[in-house]
Design a protein around this motif. Structure first.
Motif: not given
Length: 318
Positions: A184-188, A53-66
């Motif tokens: 959870m979905e947009r870590p810094t 259910t995660v929004a795609p823009d948040r997933l794109g952010h998190k994929a690089l953030a981690v």
């Protein structure tokens, strides 16, 4: 839409720091003189690392953030990354959102996409990130020394709290849920802090699998032990409103925090606080490194706590 049209439309961008980016068999990176390459790779699988259910823009952010969080723990400056993407189908709306979130974070850190791969299959993301750090100055898990203070950035446990709300095991007010869901979905990633701690911190790790487990990596690599002050762990108001057993679970074994856990000599306390202030990040002293092996958790009165928590492990249930 074919594979190469997909890459050209959503993921081909000019590069300025890399010598050669997307479009050839290999990318070419040229670290500055006196710098070492720092390299890290993370795999994210739908249903295991993120919800459908995660929004795609948040997933794109998190994929690089981690991945950037790993560079932060090393004290490295981001340089470039590759993306390998398995997709069930080429959905333009999803790809636009994903790319927007991915490149917004990439641009904020001057980190260029220089290559990768795409295929059809279950939704799986694999990113490899490259950074640079002055030779001999990287922060390592093996550097903690007995007598060092133990610190953590930000707050802990909100990502796990959000997961428990999704699972239906906990409820929180709607406003609190949106805040912990964002954690959870947009870590810094604490990239600036990691670089600011070079020459100050003795050891560091990013918190991806839970405080207890990730601290354990530092203790093993450094050949030391630690005393953790459970009541000192920084928590949000939403988490503090819950029973203590949930606070302990979320802060000690929650995972997905992507904060920095680091050690530093007591003589560097002012330098630690100054570095954190310059980066606009709060840091909290949460314990100390001991010569005696093992991890001891104590309460505010110094009484030992028998906490039955463990870190996240991909090959055990959680």
């Amino acid at each position: 839409m074919g594979e190469f049209e997909l890459i050209e439309r959503y993921f081909s961008r000019p590069v300025s720091r890399a010598a050669l980016g997307v479009g050839d068999d290999c990318a070419l990176l040229a670290p500055r003189p006196g710098m070492q390459l720092a390299v890290s790779s993370d795999l994210l699988v739908e249903g295991r690392h993120f919800l459908s259910t995660v929004a795609p823009d948040r997933l794109g952010h998190k994929a690089l953030a981690v991945n950037l969080s790993d560079l932060a723990a090393c004290g490295a400056e981001p340089l470039a990354f590759t993306l390998s993407l398995s997709l069930p189908r080429a959905d333009p709306e999803w790809l636009e959102g994903f790319a927007a979130g991915l490149f917004a974070l990439a641009d904020a850190h001057g980190c260029e996409l220089v290559g990768g791969d795409t295929t059809r299959g279950p939704l799986v993301l694999n990113l490899t990130v490259f950074g640079e750090v002055p030779a001999g100055q990287a922060l390592l898990r093996s550097g903690a020394r007995a007598g060092d203070d133990l610190y953590v950035s930000g707050t802990l446990g909100d990502a796990r709290l959000a997961l428990e709300v999704f699972r239906g095991t906990l409820t929180v007010p709607s406003g609190d849920f949106e805040r912990v869901r964002t954690a959870m979905e947009r870590p810094t990633p604490r990239v600036a802090l990691g670089q600011a701690l070079r020459g100050i911190a003795t050891g560091a790790v990013d918190l991806s699998d839970g405080l207890v487990g990730d601290l354990g990596h530092v203790l093993r690599r450094s050949g030391v032990g630690a005393t953790l002050w459970a009541d000192a762990l920084p928590r949000s108001a939403a988490l503090r409103a819950l029973p203590l057993r949930w606070q302990h679970l979320c802060t000690l074994a929650g995972g997905d925090d992507y904060e920095l856990l680091f050690s530093a000599p007591a003589a560097q306390r002012a330098a630690v606080q100054d570095a954190a202030a310059r980066c606009g990040v709060g840091v909290t002293r949460i314990g100390q490194i001991d010569a005696e092996p093992g991890l001891r958790c104590v309460d505010a009165e110094g009484q030992a706590l028998d906490l039955q928590v463990r870190a996240f492990d991909h090959f055990h249930s959680s």
